[in-house]
Design an enzyme around this catalytic site. Structure first.
Site, PDB file in Angstrom:
ATOM      1  CB  SER A 160     -56.041  -3.862 -27.851  1.00 46.00           C
ATOM      2  OG  SER A 160     -56.405  -5.084 -27.285  1.00 46.00           O
ATOM      3  CG  HIS A 199     -53.303  -5.016 -23.172  1.00 45.55           C
ATOM      4  ND1 HIS A 199     -52.848  -5.587 -24.346  1.00 45.55           N
ATOM      5  CD2 HIS A 199     -54.560  -4.572 -23.432  1.00 45.55           C
ATOM      6  CE1 HIS A 199     -53.791  -5.505 -25.275  1.00 45.55           C
ATOM      7  NE2 HIS A 199     -54.838  -4.885 -24.742  1.00 45.55           N
TER       8      HIS A 199
END
Length: 257
Positions: free
Chosen positions: A93, A229
């Protein structure tokens, strides 16, 4: 404490390792998750987890306000180690952006490059989709908490604990402000020549991950793993990542999924 010890957390020191794997945290993250990876990899790889200002033993330091400041510190402090032996970067990320930006700086300024860049859970820094959605740092507190809950990875007991959130939110919001202000103008030719692998969760927000290919003239691969995620927190996915990265860094091939 030396500058290196402040920046790098290495639980499993391996002075005879062939390669060092430097891991860059997600937004708001510390160094502990990645530092544990050393126990999952063999003696040929030393795992070094990056610890940014404002968290863990650096909690009294101000957060870095920009990508340039993060890269300036990381590149300058790591330089002696990076000149000793081969190295690779992994970032998830926010860490995908910081690891990429650091790799580009090292290539441009010092002629050094990782043997491989592993990015995870992020669109390419120059992808159009990055600039078409609302900036996370501009969300209201209510919207921000809804988004945080939807991304997963944060235990509900933390989200519901006001005292815990007071500790958790400042570094997260600081990192997201860095992401929101980070603009990368891709040059005409690819800035990197190392291999680049992009990992992503099958249930995460869909992205055109192939755009990452424009950033290197080296080998490029995309690997999808089950989950959202924070797919990498699942033990099976974590094991798959270790298998892929360790065998790649040992130079025995790349087709493991």
């Amino acid at each position: 404490m030396s500058r290196m010890d402040k920046l790098v957390n290495c639980f499993y020191k391996r002075p005879n390792a062939v390669t060092r794997l430097f891991c860059f945290p997600w937004a708001g993250g510390g160094s502990l998750f990645y530092a544990q990876w050393g126990r999952l990899l063999d003696e040929s790889i030393e795992v070094c987890s990056i610890r940014l200002p404002g968290r863990e033993s650096r909690h009294s330091e101000p957060f870095s306000p920009s990508m340039d400041q993060i890269v300036d510190e990381v590149a300058a402090i790591l330089l002696p180690q990076l000149q000793e032996k081969s190295f690779a970067f992994f970032g998830h990320s926010f860490g995908s952006f910081t690891s990429f930006a650091t790799a580009v700086r090292l290539k441009e300024k010092y002629g050094l490059e990782p043997v491989h860049l592993f990015v995870s859970g992020a669109a390419a820094p120059h992808a159009v989709s990055r600039y078409s959605s609302q900036k996370k740092s501009e969300l209201s507190d209510e919207e921000f908490l809804k988004w945080l809950s939807a991304t997963g990875g944060t235990p509900s007991e933390v989200l519901e604990n006001k005292e815990a959130m007071q500790l958790f939110l400042p570094p997260l919001k600081a990192d997201l402000r860095v992401v929101d202000s980070y603009v990368y103008d891709k040059p005409a030719s690819a800035p990197l020549s190392c291999g680049l692998t992009c990992f992503y969760g099958t249930e995460d927000i869909p992205r055109d991950l192939s755009v990452w290919k424009e950033l290197t003239s080296g080998d490029f691969n995309i690997h999808m793993l089950p989950g959202g995620h924070f797919y990498l927190k699942d033990p099976q996915n974590e094991a798959s990542l270790m298998t892929y990265m360790s065998k790649y860094l040992e130079g025995t091939g790349i087709d493991y999924f």
